[in-house]
Design an enzyme around this catalytic site. Structure first.
Site, PDB file in Angstrom:
ATOM      1  CD1 TRP A   1      87.153 -13.631-146.820  1.00  0.00           C
ATOM      2  CD2 TRP A   1      86.701 -14.680-144.898  1.00  0.00           C
ATOM      3  NE1 TRP A   1      88.050 -13.172-145.867  1.00  0.00           N
ATOM      4  CE2 TRP A   1      87.797 -13.802-144.687  1.00  0.00           C
ATOM      5  CE3 TRP A   1      86.250 -15.456-143.829  1.00  0.00           C
ATOM      6  CZ2 TRP A   1      88.436 -13.668-143.454  1.00  0.00           C
ATOM      7  CZ3 TRP A   1      86.883 -15.320-142.603  1.00  0.00           C
ATOM      8  CH2 TRP A   1      87.960 -14.446-142.421  1.00  0.00           C
TER       9      TRP A   1
ATOM     10  CD  GLU B   1      93.749 -10.125-146.743  1.00  0.00           C
ATOM     11  OE1 GLU B   1      92.856 -10.719-147.369  1.00  0.00           O
ATOM     12  OE2 GLU B   1      93.817  -8.888-146.639  1.00  0.00           O
TER      13      GLU B   1
ATOM     14  CD  GLN C   1      91.144 -10.160-141.265  1.00  0.00           C
ATOM     15  OE1 GLN C   1      91.396  -9.398-142.184  1.00  0.00           O
ATOM     16  NE2 GLN C   1      90.030 -10.867-141.210  1.00  0.00           N
TER      17      GLN C   1
END
Length: 774
Positions: free
Chosen positions: A357, A487, A600
């Site tokens: 992505w 994540e 992130q």
């Protein structure tokens, strides 16, 4: 972090040889042209640590997944761009002694990647047995104009001795990927031939039947004149070579020219490969090295004319942004809509060279602004062509309709096997929908919606319709068991970003349907019939939009990353002892997942994408809450924080984040550059300058600019393509100028003041003047 490269505004320069940084340099000094790429391996043999890497775009292999256990729905393979024929090799032997920098003393070593003209050079003096000194000067490039062609000039000069020197240029297909799951070699030989002054080698993959033919030709000169040399040639399995031996006295220079054409079955029929390679090779040899190199300089000048960013007053920042732009232009050229962008491009094997992505979220903006609109359009067409595969991916997970685009892919099929990523990081669907919006909003190409975009939007919306479920307890729609962009949290409920991008996709799809009904009624009716879209389905979408649940903390006024985020112990990163960082190299995965730390942008990813829907106070509250908890251990993290920091006026934080993203590979911030450069992060670096410091947005058909200049810079300028016009934006202090370098008019808004910029005209304004006129 080891800084060993020289600062130069147009070149990357390494001025000494250190085996401990060799693999890092192999990544950083990589060359490519969108069709193929080559790590900065040495031409001569090297027995030290090295990752030999030669890659052909779109040639991949379905390497069998390696896991200790299995779950229903797991992909059977992980697709990998293949390490292809090593075409650069030239063994060099001096009086029987092989030249190998791992086995001799090296002095006066300089390696340079010339970004302005697109070539890699190396010069050094090797001290051989008995104190014999040999100077080597090598230069190579892969042609931008003639994409299958690579060219090498390799010159050797004995400095204090006379001797016999043998050059053995070769093509070696007996290679393997470092990341092969079962140490399997992926190639079989088809045919080969070695002959005087050249040879060719054709390989095919053991699966999928990709064929690659490499043809080489070579010439030897002494002091710029053809030389009579003892010549032999050899063949063995997956290998062809020729050898040329000549005598050289002290001070005499022997120069080998090697030309190679690499062609694949993606572009030619199987019976045409050898002929195509040899025809293109013959033309390159006839024109010669100097002509090819001059063509290369001209081609790169055109690229820089469209995409250069100039920073005055900060040479390290200047070098960094050009390095990022250079690598992006080497990775993807946009002519072939079957190709996409791997996170490492052609510089290494990590992530398999597959599509993530990252393309839609980070790369599309760069190509929108630095090239013709057709280039970014092809990135969207790539996904459109994979729509049927995306439908199949959704069915594999038990959905009766809709499309789930893969987390990792080559051909549209999912090929990633970590459960918490493959099956839970479903927000990638939203990034693809957003890319359609971003493309149309930027280019004004509304025809794309009826031609391709709406089909993708409807199928993604159908996925969200089924993935969201009605919670009786909350009286809202919830999305359970997901992984957001962060994540470092897996299998959470109601990740704010995922819920928000899902509802936004439904909103945007309904807007496009309404627009198309008015503007293209015939196409609208055709699509309704093709997609079997009923009013009842749209009613469900409206209900989800109106009743989506968003976790929110009233006390802080922030969107919660997920339902249980405030159950975590909230300790800012700056209060951690340095030995804990980076977390992913020092903490167990269990400890990371239970912590508050963010890999992130997550909530902030949504506030970046949908920034036009939120006010500055909302962005400020969320930035102030989440950024101190962010460890930026994803290469994609600093750029988005830079952009939001710029918008909020956090100048020091913005500059800190810019340096971190722009010099991520040059300074090896994450201690992983040897795996390859972070290509998609480099697109984020470009965004940091143009969308961050430049404040570029597109709103209501106008190119909006709200720039500020970092204190370390005297000025900066960048160019963007906008709806057919190429605009050069220059920022110096509070003064902003925009020059239209084309005859196409453009609408711009600077610090809130709108201007109509006619063709070949310019506008100048100061911040105080523009704001006073609003």
């Amino acid at each position: 972090m080891k800084q060993y490269l020289q600062v130069d505004e147009w070149s990357i320069i390494e001025d000494s040889f250190d085996p401990s940084t060799q693999e890092i340099s192999e990544s950083i000094f990589s060359i490519g042209n969108g069709y193929m790429g080559q790590r900065a391996n040495f031409e001569e043999r090297y027995s030290g640590r090295s990752l030999q890497g030669s890659y052909m775009a779109g040639v991949y292999y379905p390497d069998k997944t390696r896991v200790g256990w299995w779950k229903n729905g797991y992909p059977e393979y992980f697709a990998k761009v293949l390490n292809s024929t090593n075409w650069i090799g030239i063994d060099v032997v001096i009086d029987g002694e092989p030249l190998d920098l791992a086995n001799c003393s090296v002095k006066e070593f300089v390696r340079e990647l010339n970004m302005k003209e697109g070539w890699l050079s190396r010069r050094f003096t090797a001290v051989l047995d008995g104190g014999r000194e040999l100077r080597v000067e090598a230069i190579r490039f892969v042609s931008v104009k003639r994409q299958p062609i690579g060219a090498i000039r390799y010159a050797v000069t004995p400095l204090n001795f006379s001797g016999s020197i043998t050059f053995t240029p070769y093509l070696d297909g007996d290679i393997q990927n470092k990341d092969a799951n079962y140490e399997e070699k992926f190639w079989n030989e088809v045919e080969k031939q070695a002959y005087a002054s050249g040879g060719y080698l054709t390989l095919k993959t053991k699966k999928l039947d990709f064929h690659v033919t490499s043809a080489m030709a070579y010439r030897l000169e002494k002091d710029s004149q053809p030389v009579q040399a003892e010549s032999t040639f050899a063949e063995r399995e997956k290998y062809v070579a020729g050898s040329l031996t000549a005598a050289a006295a002290a001070g005499e220079t022997l120069t080998l020219y090697k030309y190679v054409a690499n062609v694949t079955s993606r572009n030619y029929g199987l019976g045409q490969l050898v002929e195509a390679a040899r025809d293109q090779l013959e033309e390159a040899v006839q024109d010669g090295f100097d002509v090819l190199k001059q063509e290369q300089a001209v081609a790169w000048a055109e690229k820089w004319k469209e995409s250069d960013i100039v920073i005055e007053g900060d040479p390290a920042a200047q070098q960094a942004i050009r390095f990022n732009i250079f690598q992006l232009n080497q990775t993807y050229s946009g002519e072939d809509d079957r190709l996409n962008i791997g996170p490492k491009g052609f510089t290494g094997e990590k992530y398999g060279g597959s599509t993530y992505w990252d393309t839609e979220a980070y790369c599309v903006p760069f190509y929108l602004s630095t090239a013709d609109a057709s280039i970014a359009r092809n990135l969207l067409i790539y996904r459109y062509k994979h729509l049927q595969k995306a439908r199949e991916n959704a069915r594999k997970l038990g959905f009766t309709k809709g499309a789930l685009y893969p987390m990792v892919t080559m051909n549209g099929e999912e090929c990633h096997n970590e459960w918490e990523i493959t099956f839970e990081e479903i927000h990638r669907n939203g990034a693809i929908a957003y890319a359609i919006y971003n493309y149309v909003n930027y280019t004004g190409d509304r025809a794309y919606l009826g031609q391709y975009g709406l089909e993708v939007l409807v199928e993604i919306s159908r996925f969200w319709e089924q993935r969201a479920s009605r919670s009786t307890a909350k009286g809202k729609y919830v999305i359970l068991g997901v992984t957001g962009p962060n994540e470092y949290e897996n299998n959470v409920n109601n990740n704010w970003y995922t819920n928000r991008i899902a509802a936004w996709t439904l909103e945007y799809t309904l807007e496009v349907l309404e627009e198309l009904e008015k503007s293209e009624p015939a196409r609208y009716a055709e699509l309704l019939e093709t997609l079997k879209l009923e009013n009842e389905e749209r009613a469900v979408w409206k209900d989800i939009i109106a009743n989506m649940y968003y976790p929110y903390d009233e006390e802080r006024g922030v969107f919660l990353q997920q339902d249980g985020f405030l159950d975590k112990e909230l300790i800012p990163v700056n209060e951690l002892s340095p030995e804990h960082l980076p977390l992913n190299q020092n903490w167990s995965w269990d400890r990371i997942l239970r912590s508050c730390y963010i890999k992130q942008a997550d909530v902030l990813q949504g506030l970046y994408f949908l920034g036009h829907l939120y006010d500055l106070d909302t962005k400020k509250r969320n930035f102030d809450f989440y950024e101190p908890l962010t460890v930026h251990e994803s290469s994609l993290s600093p750029c988005l924080h830079n952009i939001l920091a710029c918008e909020l006026g956090y100048k020091e934080k913005a500059y800190e984040m810019y340096l971190r993203t722009s010099r991520l590979d040059l300074d090896n911030y994450n201690n992983d550059t040897e795996d390859g450069c972070h290509i998609t992060s480099m697109a984020g670096t470009w965004m940091s300058v143009v969308q961050g410091f430049g404040g570029l947005r597109v709103m209501q058909g106008e190119l909006v600019l709200n720039p500020f200049i970092p204190e370390h810079w005297h000025s900066f300028s960048f160019k963007v393509m906008f709806r057919g016009a190429r605009l050069k934006v220059n920022v110096q202090g509070e003064t902003v100028s925009v020059v239209n370098e084309t005859e196409t008019p453009a609408a711009v808004r600077i610090y809130g003041q709108s201007f109509k910029l006619d063709g070949l005209s310019e506008v100048h304004t100061r911040k105080s003047e523009a704001e006073a006129n609003v």
